[in-house]
Design a protein around this motif. Structure first.
Motif, short mmCIF file in Angstrom:
data_model
loop_
_atom_site.label_atom_id
_atom_site.label_comp_id
_atom_site.label_asym_id
_atom_site.label_seq_id
_atom_site.Cartn_x
_atom_site.Cartn_y
_atom_site.Cartn_z
N VAL A 277 50.21 -51.95 54.74
CA VAL A 277 50.43 -51.82 53.30
C VAL A 277 49.17 -52.28 52.57
O VAL A 277 48.73 -53.42 52.73
N GLU A 278 48.57 -51.35 51.82
CA GLU A 278 47.30 -51.64 51.14
C GLU A 278 47.26 -50.94 49.80
O GLU A 278 47.77 -49.84 49.64
N THR B 37 49.71 -42.87 71.95
CA THR B 37 48.58 -42.79 71.03
C THR B 37 48.91 -43.61 69.80
O THR B 37 49.91 -43.37 69.13
N LEU B 38 48.07 -44.60 69.52
CA LEU B 38 48.30 -45.47 68.37
C LEU B 38 47.67 -44.86 67.12
O LEU B 38 46.49 -44.52 67.11
N LEU B 39 48.47 -44.71 66.08
CA LEU B 39 47.99 -44.24 64.79
C LEU B 39 48.21 -45.34 63.76
O LEU B 39 49.33 -45.83 63.60
N LYS B 40 47.14 -45.71 63.08
CA LYS B 40 47.23 -46.73 62.03
C LYS B 40 47.27 -46.03 60.68
O LYS B 40 46.35 -45.29 60.33
N VAL B 41 48.35 -46.25 59.95
CA VAL B 41 48.59 -45.56 58.69
C VAL B 41 48.68 -46.58 57.55
O VAL B 41 49.52 -47.49 57.60
N ALA B 42 47.82 -46.43 56.57
CA ALA B 42 47.88 -47.29 55.37
C ALA B 42 48.73 -46.60 54.31
O ALA B 42 48.56 -45.41 54.06
N ILE B 43 49.64 -47.35 53.72
CA ILE B 43 50.43 -46.80 52.62
C ILE B 43 50.36 -47.75 51.44
O ILE B 43 50.25 -48.97 51.60
N SER B 44 50.42 -47.19 50.26
CA SER B 44 50.39 -47.98 49.03
C SER B 44 51.68 -48.77 48.89
O SER B 44 52.75 -48.31 49.33
N PRO B 45 51.62 -49.98 48.31
CA PRO B 45 52.85 -50.77 48.12
C PRO B 45 53.93 -50.01 47.37
O PRO B 45 55.12 -50.22 47.60
N ILE B 46 53.52 -49.11 46.48
CA ILE B 46 54.49 -48.36 45.69
C ILE B 46 55.33 -47.41 46.54
O ILE B 46 56.40 -46.97 46.13
N LEU B 47 54.85 -47.12 47.79
CA LEU B 47 55.55 -46.19 48.66
C LEU B 47 56.46 -46.87 49.67
O LEU B 47 57.17 -46.20 50.42
#
Length: 294
Positions: free
Chosen positions: A126-127, A91-101
């Motif tokens: 990264v967004e 199962t593909l999960l697309k996760v956006a994380i802030s650059p600060i993380l």
């Protein structure tokens, strides 16, 4: 053409007669006869020569035996591969994380999740936090983790943690309590303050300028560059504790316990449209991880 016709034919050839083939396939002998006859009609060729009760493979029958056996093998192989694919399908999960993380423990949390759950695959995007609502609504990601809550009512926002702001500065400077006031003035005289990497820091920059009129600022948009510049002794910066505490603990830079005025806290949120079976395991892992470090 049906698979059972091929099975009856191949088994009959290998057993030498229809009776033994019927016993091996757990069907009646007349069924074997019917299957082979149907196969011959489908191929429009005789596989057996029939002389009263004597049955002998024709040359075509002998040749087709190997073809039929290969067809059955490929069918079984395809079933096995399909079954294996079904079991291993991820199962593909697309996760956006802030650059600060990027330089926090979050990437490791996601990595450890995939190790414990091999049926999941995670793609990290990264967004900037301000664009996360947009990519969630476009269904480009399943969930997003960043600073601040969503402005969209359709998007669920769940606070993971609140982190105080910390002033970090290069190693080698005295940070003892007895010299705190003098050192704070000295820091602002000695180093430029990196800004522009955190919107929440803008709210107290005016206060800083009142307290430190000679303050110099240098605008840098990415927090990981800010941290590296501080490590290199090029300046200082205000950053959330959750992204600096580990490196400060490891002695890569100092944290000054700023108390000239109250600094804001930074709230980290996870956002998604709705919780479902697809994302629930990952959500629970992230929640538990942040609960353990609060």
């Amino acid at each position: 053409m049906e698979i059972k016709w091929l099975k009856s034919f191949v088994t009959a050839v290998e057993c030498g007669n229809f009776r033994l083939a019927a016993e091996k396939l757990y069907i009646s002998q007349p069924s074997i006869t019917v299957h082979i006859h149907q196969l011959e009609e489908s191929l429009q060729i005789s596989l057996y020569e029939r002389n009263h009760t004597q049955l002998t493979l024709t040359d075509e029958g002998q040749y087709y035996y190997y073809l039929a056996k290969d067809i059955l093998k490929k069918i079984e192989d395809s079933k096995r591969k399909l079954s294996l694919y079904s079991v291993q399908k991820r199962t593909l999960l697309k996760v956006a994380i802030s650059p600060i993380l990027v330089e926090t423990n979050l990437p490791n949390i996601l990595f450890q999740f995939t190790l414990r759950n091999p049926n999941f695959e995670i793609q990290i995007i990264v967004e900037d936090s301000k664009y996360m609502d947009e990519i969630i609504l476009k269904d480009e990601v399943n969930l997003a983790i960043g600073i601040g809550t969503s402005k969209q009512t359709i998007i669920h926002s769940e606070k993971l943690c609140s982190s105080p702001m910390q002033l970090i500065y290069p190693k080698g400077q005295d940070s003892s309590t007895s010299k705190r006031l003098i050192q704070l003035e000295d820091l602002f005289e000695r180093y430029p303050l990196f800004t522009g990497h955190l919107d929440e820091a803008v709210s107290f920059e005016a206060q800083l300028e009142l307290h430190f009129p000679t303050m110099r600022k240098m605008n840098i948009s990415q927090s990981y560059i800010v941290k590296q510049f501080v490590k290199d002794g090029l300046g200082m910066a205000f950053l959330p504790n959750f992204i600096v505490y580990q490196e400060a603990k490891n002695g890569l830079y100092n944290i000054f316990h700023f108390d000239r005025f109250l600094l804001p806290t930074i709230d980290l949120y996870i956002r998604h449209i709705k919780e479902n079976e697809k994302i629930t395991p990952l959500l629970e892992t992230i929640r538990n991880s942040y609960n353990s470090i609060k």
